[in-house]
Design an enzyme around this catalytic site. Structure first.
Site, mmCIF file in Angstrom:
data_model
loop_
_atom_site.group_PDB
_atom_site.id
_atom_site.type_symbol
_atom_site.label_atom_id
_atom_site.label_comp_id
_atom_site.label_asym_id
_atom_site.label_seq_id
_atom_site.Cartn_x
_atom_site.Cartn_y
_atom_site.Cartn_z
ATOM 1 N N HIS A 117 -23.394 8.604 16.854
ATOM 2 C CA HIS A 117 -22.428 7.489 16.701
ATOM 3 C C HIS A 117 -21.956 6.941 17.688
ATOM 4 O O HIS A 117 -21.601 5.702 17.640
ATOM 5 C CB HIS A 117 -21.345 8.244 15.799
ATOM 6 C CG HIS A 117 -21.475 8.966 14.493
ATOM 7 N ND1 HIS A 117 -22.084 8.118 13.442
ATOM 8 C CD2 HIS A 117 -21.373 10.046 14.031
ATOM 9 C CE1 HIS A 117 -22.251 8.878 12.103
ATOM 10 N NE2 HIS A 117 -21.647 10.049 12.327
ATOM 11 N N HIS B 204 -25.825 14.489 16.742
ATOM 12 C CA HIS B 204 -25.300 13.590 15.286
ATOM 13 C C HIS B 204 -24.163 12.752 16.115
ATOM 14 O O HIS B 204 -24.039 11.371 15.946
ATOM 15 C CB HIS B 204 -24.964 14.337 14.543
ATOM 16 C CG HIS B 204 -24.337 13.764 13.152
ATOM 17 N ND1 HIS B 204 -24.990 13.472 12.172
ATOM 18 C CD2 HIS B 204 -23.169 13.175 13.100
ATOM 19 C CE1 HIS B 204 -24.174 13.046 11.241
ATOM 20 N NE2 HIS B 204 -23.342 12.414 11.878
ATOM 21 N N GLU B 205 -22.920 13.425 16.748
ATOM 22 C CA GLU B 205 -22.080 12.650 17.076
ATOM 23 C C GLU B 205 -22.231 11.796 18.178
ATOM 24 O O GLU B 205 -21.653 10.503 18.324
ATOM 25 C CB GLU B 205 -20.696 13.732 17.668
ATOM 26 C CG GLU B 205 -20.318 14.680 16.267
ATOM 27 C CD GLU B 205 -19.921 13.765 15.081
ATOM 28 O OE1 GLU B 205 -19.575 12.787 15.167
ATOM 29 O OE2 GLU B 205 -20.131 14.380 13.923
ATOM 30 N N THR C 21 3.975 2.714 2.671
ATOM 31 C CA THR C 21 4.671 1.669 3.643
ATOM 32 C C THR C 21 6.407 1.758 3.380
ATOM 33 O O THR C 21 6.811 0.863 3.998
ATOM 34 C CB THR C 21 4.109 0.422 3.120
ATOM 35 O OG1 THR C 21 4.034 0.198 1.738
ATOM 36 C CG2 THR C 21 2.677 0.250 3.628
ATOM 37 N N PRO D 162 0.722 -1.119 -0.085
ATOM 38 C CA PRO D 162 0.112 0.048 0.027
ATOM 39 C C PRO D 162 0.900 1.138 -0.109
ATOM 40 O O PRO D 162 2.264 1.081 0.395
ATOM 41 C CB PRO D 162 -0.830 -0.043 1.131
ATOM 42 C CG PRO D 162 -0.620 -1.427 1.804
ATOM 43 C CD PRO D 162 0.699 -1.774 1.223
#
Ligand code: ADP
Ligand code: MG
Ligand code: ZN
Length: 621
Positions: free
Chosen positions: A436, A432-433, A214, A211
């Site tokens: 979560h 909203h947070e 790296t 990836p």
């Protein structure tokens, strides 16, 4: 001096007049300097640089000492330098037509600082600088693509190797298996005879796969550093130019340069830019790319045994590479470089914090623990950001707080405290947070809440941050389903609190990410309900410079996939709703603290969320 000349002006009549005057002045200076330089007698012997190089390559010279623009020559069987030659100090001694005989000792010394030499040097260089300046000036005022035509076909490969700071394996932390594999390449470069003596074929191409960030590029340089050979580096995207044929001629040029400097390494970074599968069934090929790729193959096949040029290439998309590249005799060796695990992350952090003064008690290990999924480049970035933060606060040592701040900045973007929200929006963001956080906390297979904030960051209004408890390579369906529900938790909290039609665009990117994850589950991971254990291939390819994809399944299947994705999302929303309704009190508590403090850390979140329940409707069995 040439700075002034670079200030290009828009061509309107008055400016053009200035331009012409400037031009006249430059020419006058040029002529003046030219005449001046004639008065300066050259003190050097008549030996031309090329003759010296030829003699050196024939073995008639034992030692060269480079001092600025002069090279002192010690002929074979002599004690001291008896001759001199002159060379362009900017030219590469090992470049084309240069030194190839490795038995000649070459020493680099500082140019003697006698002021006479310096003036002579300056006077000799001045015309060159002026000519270059004029050229830049002309090129800049030339409009359009015409100027790109200059120097095409020449490879712009950079030569490393004579540089002071060579990279060694010890500078690349972790990646022990890759190092073992590459150790072998170092041996091939250092002791080719050993292998040829027993009839072994030395590999020509080694592909580094991993990836982004790296350390593939770093690793390639380390191989060159360990073997102590020159390193030519070019990026795949540099081959892809506007003119057909340019890429191919660049490849030729690059390989010619390399062969002259053998043993050495050619490094083709991001080879997928040229090495994409040819003619993958769509719109023919991309002519330019195809020619470049062909040329690479031709050159690699053309290496003779014992030529000892090893081609390293890096990619993060091995799946798109043309199979011809991977055949024996070409890039037949693959070295995998993965994202670092916790131990390797710590090692990388140590490398990058080595020269940075840390406050006592700063715990790099805990940073390593919470950066699961970060690449080496991310970690290097965190180290650098934390030093910047400390320096801006006029501190001489980096504190734990600086590091935390840097980590968050790198992971989700800098805080935007200046962006003001009205109270209503603030409350909505807090709900909203909190949504979560509550869903993530309650569902058993979700990650741990690390931090919740309603300070805008990056592009978002607020952030709820989850951290996996450990490094994981595999993820289960249940885990993904919990993540989906958690992603929708923000939107669902808005819905539960304000009503179904009062939800906002604040959830836009959450929904997008959830849709992507759900589709990936069904299409690539065989995690659908009806389409369990099946994957569906989507062929990607280039058509007229555009990335297009062509699905390899029927319209009926496409319909089923869409239904599967929909049902995953619906289920996630249902579970999120159940959790939020059942834990409304904790949602309100967290919202209130968020409004008051803006940021709530892990321990306090846990405290606020004590007593949450997992309602039966949110369980999966
Ligand atoms: P890639 O070529 O794989 O995208 P790079 O080699 O360009 O990654 O890595 C970018 C930077 O990240 C390096 O210059 C280095 O500072 C840092 N880095 C990445 N991996 C490591 C590692 N294993 N050890 C030390 N530094 C690393
Ligand atoms: Mg790279
Ligand atoms: Zn959200």
């Amino acid at each position: 001096m040439d700075k002034k000349k670079q200030s290009t002006k828009k061509p309107n009549s008055k400016k053009r007049l200035y331009k012409n005057i400037g031009f006249a002045i430059i020419i006058t200076i040029f002529i003046g300097v030219f005449l001046l330089s004639f008065r300066q007698p050259a003190k050097l012997s008549e030996q031309s640089f090329n003759d010296v190089m030829n003699r050196a390559n024939r073995g008639e010279i034992s030692k060269l000492v480079v001092k600025g623009d002069t090279i002192e020559i010690t002929p074979k069987d002599q004690e001291k330098a008896t001759e001199k030659t002159r060379r362009d100090p900017t030219a590469n001694l090992y470049g084309p037509g240069g030194l190839t005989n490795r038995d000649v000792t070459v020493d680099f010394k500082a140019a003697s600082s006698s002021s006479a030499t310096i003036t002579a040097l300056a006077i000799n260089l001045l015309p060159v600088i002026i000519i270059v300046g004029v050229l830049i000036f002309l090129l800049r005022s030339a409009q359009g693509q015409g100027n790109q035509a200059m120097g095409f076909g020449k490879s712009s490969a950079r030569l490393y190797g004579n540089e002071k700071e060579t990279v060694k394996f010890k500078d690349v932390a972790g990646n022990d298996e890759a190092k073992v594999d590459l150790e072998e390449v170092v041996e091939f470069l250092k002791y080719p005879k050993k292998f040829l003596a027993v009839g072994a074929r030395i590999p020509k191409g080694v592909l580094l796969v991993g990836p982004p960030g790296t350390g593939k590029t770093l690793m390639a340089r380390a191989v060159a550093g360990e073997a102590n050979v020159p390193f030519f580096s070019i990026s795949g995207s540099e081959f892809v130019e506007m003119f057909v044929g340019v890429g191919a001629s660049r490849v030729r040029d690059l390989f010619n340069k390399a062969k002259k400097n053998a043993p050495c390494i050619i490094f083709v970074d991001e080879i997928d830019a040229v090495g994409r599968r040819r003619g993958s069934g769509m719109g023919g090929g991309h002519d330019e790319r195809e020619q470049t790729l062909n040329q690479i193959l031709v050159e690699m096949d053309g290496f003779e045994q014992g030529q000892n040029v090893i081609v390293l290439a890096a990619t993060n998309r091995m799946d798109v590479l043309d199979p011809a590249l991977l055949r024996p005799g070409r890039f037949d060796r693959r070295v995998g470089i993965g994202l670092p695990d916790r131990k390797d992350r710590l090692a990388i952090l140590k490398v990058h914090f080595e020269k940075k003064p840390l406050e006592k008690g700063v715990d790099l290990d805990s940073l390593a623990a919470k950066t699961a999924g970060s690449s080496g480049a991310d970690l290097a970035n965190i180290a650098n950001e934390s030093a910047i933060i400390a320096a801006r606060a006029n501190r001489t040592k980096i504190t734990a707080n600086d590091i935390t701040e840097a980590f968050e900045k790198v992971a989700i973007g800098p805080e935007r405290k200046s962006k003001v929200m009205n109270d209503k929006e603030k409350e909505l963001t807090a709900y909203h947070e909190a949504g979560h956080a509550v869903v993530g906390h309650v569902l058993p297979d979700s990650d741990m809440v690390h931090k919740v904030t309603i300070i805008p960051r990056g592009g978002t209004g607020g952030v709820t941050w989850f951290i996996p408890p450990e490094d994981k390579s595999y993820h289960s369906i249940i885990e993904f389903k919990d993540v989906l529900a958690r992603m929708l938790g923000g939107r669902i909290a808005e819905e539960v609190v304000y009503g179904i039609d009062r939800v906002t665009t604040g959830a836009g990117s959450d929904l997008q990410k959830a849709a992507e994850l759900a589709r990936d589950m069904v299409v690539n991971q065989g995690m659908g309900k009806q389409l369990r254990d099946q994957v569906f291939h989507v062929e990607g390819g280039m058509m007229l410079d555009r990335l297009v994809s062509e699905r390899q399944y029927s319209d009926e299947t496409a319909k089923v996939i869409d239904d599967e994705v929909e049902s995953l999302i619906t289920e996630a929303a249902r579970r999120a709703r159940a959790v939020i309704v059942a834990n409304k009190k904790q949602l309100d508590d967290l919202k209130n603290v968020l409004l008051e403090k803006e940021t709530v850390e892990a321990e306090q979140v846990l405290e606020l969320l004590t007593g949450t329940v997992l309602p039966k409707e949110a369980t999966l069995y």
